[in-house]
Design a protein around this motif. Sequence first.
Motif, PDB file in Angstrom:
ATOM      1  N   ASN A  47     140.390  63.243 -32.910  1.00 65.90           N
ATOM      2  CA  ASN A  47     140.497  62.929 -34.332  1.00 65.90           C
ATOM      3  C   ASN A  47     140.417  64.172 -35.220  1.00 65.90           C
ATOM      4  OD1 ASN A  47     141.034  60.063 -34.799  1.00 65.90           O
ATOM      5  ND2 ASN A  47     139.158  59.712 -33.646  1.00 65.90           N
ATOM      6  N   ASN A  48     140.440  65.350 -34.597  1.00 68.98           N
ATOM      7  CA  ASN A  48     140.606  66.576 -35.389  1.00 68.98           C
ATOM      8  C   ASN A  48     142.069  66.805 -35.763  1.00 68.98           C
ATOM      9  OD1 ASN A  48     138.274  67.697 -33.122  1.00 68.98           O
ATOM     10  ND2 ASN A  48     137.862  67.648 -35.316  1.00 68.98           N
ATOM     11  N   ALA A  84     131.907  59.257 -36.860  1.00 72.11           N
ATOM     12  CA  ALA A  84     132.968  59.641 -35.934  1.00 72.11           C
ATOM     13  C   ALA A  84     132.838  58.849 -34.654  1.00 72.11           C
ATOM     14  CB  ALA A  84     132.869  61.134 -35.614  1.00 72.11           C
ATOM     15  N   THR A 113     134.597  59.497 -30.503  1.00 69.22           N
ATOM     16  CA  THR A 113     135.525  60.325 -29.726  1.00 69.22           C
ATOM     17  C   THR A 113     136.849  59.613 -29.448  1.00 69.22           C
ATOM     18  OG1 THR A 113     133.676  61.464 -28.705  1.00 69.22           O
ATOM     19  CG2 THR A 113     135.784  61.601 -27.555  1.00 69.22           C
TER      20      THR A 113
END
Length: 414
Positions: free
Chosen positions: A78-79, A287, A289
């Motif tokens: 999600n970066n 967040a 992963t």
Amino acid sequence: MAQSTNRVIAHYERYVMNTYTRSPLVLTKGKGSRVWDVEGREYLDLFPGWGVSGLGYNHPWVMTALRGQSGRVIHISNNYYHPLQAQAAKQLVELSFDGKVFFSNSGAEAVETAVKLVRRWGHSANGAGIGQAGGRYEIIAMQQSFHGRTMAAVSATGQSKHRQGFEPLVPGFVHVPFNDLEAVRRAVTLKTVAVLVEPIQGEGGVNIAGEAFLKGLRTLCDEQKLLLIFDEVQTGMGRTGTWFAYQHSGVEPDVMLLAKTLGGGFPIGAVIAKRAIAETLTPGTHATTYGGSPLGCACILAVIEAIKKQALLERVNRFGPYILKRLEKLKARVPFITDVRGRGFMIGIELTIDGRPLVDACRTKRLLINCTQERVLRLLPAMTITKAQLDRALQILEDVLTHDEAGAMPAARA
Ligand SMILES: *Cc1c(COP(=O)(O)O)cnc(C)c1O
């Protein structure tokens, strides 16, 4: 076949934590509303995967999406951005209300996200109560509710059997009787930030929230500046004949939780929050992963497309009332049925007796159903079930509930 039922079960007994009440079936294949065990026996499933396989097992469009996407990329972090996460979020918002989406991996994780979101909102200047600075965190939840098994989710769940032995629970939850607007009103304090409710309680026994109750909650939340959270993990994605169960009442939540049918079998959940509230979560505050992976989002898009193009809501609205009508007739013949209720393809049959032997009796006749709260038979058929399959399933159910099966006469136990 080397993998006999007994051998698999023996391995579970030795190697798998014993946290589920399992029926002695080893299921290895599924298609639509049919599922096969390792011995090759076929079953009709009126409760496919707790509602996860809401489009039926292995819906061909979901399978195509899975196969296609897995050939490109399964997961990206999600970066970065991925087109399918954008599309899935856009479609969910267009189907519900103007807001933003956070993708989780399960229903409980969606609940966790919502708890964090509303607390952070309650601690912010935006979420300050009337005549009061921030610092609001209390959530009013319902008795008999079910919100999942993580610590915040069990703390939100209004049933002591799911909480016992796990204390101390996460503080900040209070529970009031379901469908009791006055009780909700009385429970509001200066610390209250949100009300959490399932539009139809699933695990709690297929208990339907009254329209007046939902409307009253909306008004109360608006007056008191509280957020209204609908847990639609079980009721969402067409289960009740509308995309989301709240759409029957026209009462829009501020935050909505989805999972189960959302991924058509693939584990993915979502939280949708109105825009101003969603902005409370900023980079670094929350967040996960795996959340919103290309594979999961490809499945969501396939599920949405199938519901639209295969007119599955129309099917639910056509056959849902048919199921209820047949069960009403059955109720008239069976003294231990006290109530038949539900909406669309979410149906409960309340009994005066333990329903679990009836679930077992159905299984020996190759029909899979569920029993919750010991006395409520629960049906969550796949939206793709055929009329012929439905008729066969209802016939088996009627036979089991009206006949003396293998000496276990249900009526005798009443
Ligand atoms: C199943 C369910 C959950 C929990 O979802 P998981 O994916 O099992 O964590 C939460 N809320 C409701 C209403 C559910 O039915």
